[in-house]
Design a protein around this motif. Sequence first.
Motif, short mmCIF file in Angstrom:
data_model
loop_
_atom_site.label_atom_id
_atom_site.label_comp_id
_atom_site.label_asym_id
_atom_site.label_seq_id
_atom_site.Cartn_x
_atom_site.Cartn_y
_atom_site.Cartn_z
N VAL A 28 0.83 -1.20 0.00
CA VAL A 28 0.00 0.00 0.00
C VAL A 28 0.87 1.26 0.00
O VAL A 28 1.72 1.43 0.88
CB VAL A 28 -0.92 0.03 1.25
N THR A 29 0.65 2.11 -0.99
CA THR A 29 1.32 3.41 -1.03
C THR A 29 0.37 4.46 -0.48
O THR A 29 -0.79 4.53 -0.89
CB THR A 29 1.74 3.76 -2.47
N LEU A 30 0.87 5.26 0.46
CA LEU A 30 0.03 6.24 1.15
C LEU A 30 0.38 7.66 0.70
O LEU A 30 1.56 8.05 0.79
CB LEU A 30 0.27 6.16 2.66
N VAL A 31 -0.63 8.42 0.27
CA VAL A 31 -0.40 9.82 -0.12
C VAL A 31 -1.08 10.76 0.87
O VAL A 31 -2.23 10.56 1.25
CB VAL A 31 -0.96 10.08 -1.54
N GLY A 32 -0.33 11.77 1.26
CA GLY A 32 -0.80 12.88 2.11
C GLY A 32 0.35 13.86 2.16
O GLY A 32 1.44 13.54 1.69
N ARG A 33 0.12 15.04 2.71
CA ARG A 33 1.23 16.02 2.73
C ARG A 33 2.21 15.76 3.86
O ARG A 33 3.40 15.92 3.72
CB ARG A 33 0.67 17.44 2.85
N ASP A 34 1.67 15.36 5.01
CA ASP A 34 2.48 15.30 6.22
C ASP A 34 3.06 13.89 6.41
O ASP A 34 2.31 12.94 6.71
CB ASP A 34 1.59 15.69 7.41
#
Length: 184
Positions: A28-34
């Motif tokens: 699983v690749t997780l995208v978010g800014r922080d």
Amino acid sequence: MSRQALVVGASGMLTGVARWLAEQGYLVTLVGRDQGRLAQVRDGSLYPQSFTLLPLDYHRTDHLREAMEQLIGENRHIDLVVAWIHQTAPDALPTIQQVLSRPNKNWSLYHVCGSKAWLHPPIVQEIASCTYHQIILGFICENEQKSRWLTNNEIAQGVIRSIQSQEMQSIVGQVEPWDRRPSS
Ligand SMILES: NC(=O)c1ccc[n+]([C@@H]2O[C@H](COP(=O)([O-])OP(=O)(O)OC[C@H]3O[C@@H](n4cnc5c(N)ncnc54)[C@H](OP(=O)(O)O)[C@@H]3O)[C@@H](O)[C@H]2O)c1
């Protein structure tokens, strides 16, 4: 070879979905800014080795495109995407769709939408290799007088049910009667 998933907007209400996907055997690749918040999603999982963190701002379309190109580089293929993207970034979803469809292998997109999508469905590109599923987040009428928005847990469980059922459109909670929609 393990199946691959991408979760966009992964460190809020989709945290439980990202961890569930890892339990199902996905990488699983997780995208978010922080990056710190993304690391918390990974570190709270029983399968932290299944996660890759991809900190970026999806408003920056060039960065997003480059990141998606790297993701599918070296013959990799994303099987499933769960995306919660604020309406302030209208180019983000088309960018993800275009790049991830390049390998021309089938993949599934679970597009998480706010309640307004019930009356004003988002316009989403049709791409042959991308099977589109829409999930509308509604609300809960608790009694005659009281209604409320969904909790993060209700949202995560609803998204998981939608992935399991593979329905084209699913509603978490309710969207009717529309005039019972909470005002804030
Ligand atoms: N119908 C409903 O009941 C309903 C619908 C929507 C929301 N809600 C509730 O409202 C709460 C707040 O909603 P929320 O929209 O803030 O969702 P959220 O899921 O709590 O957080 C948004 C997610 O998207 C990421 N994100 C935000 N802006 C980004 C950007 N520009 N680029 C990349 N990633 C970005 C955030 O991480 P970063 O901030 O680190 O980027 C976070 O992972 C939710 O927790 C939910 O419980 C309820």
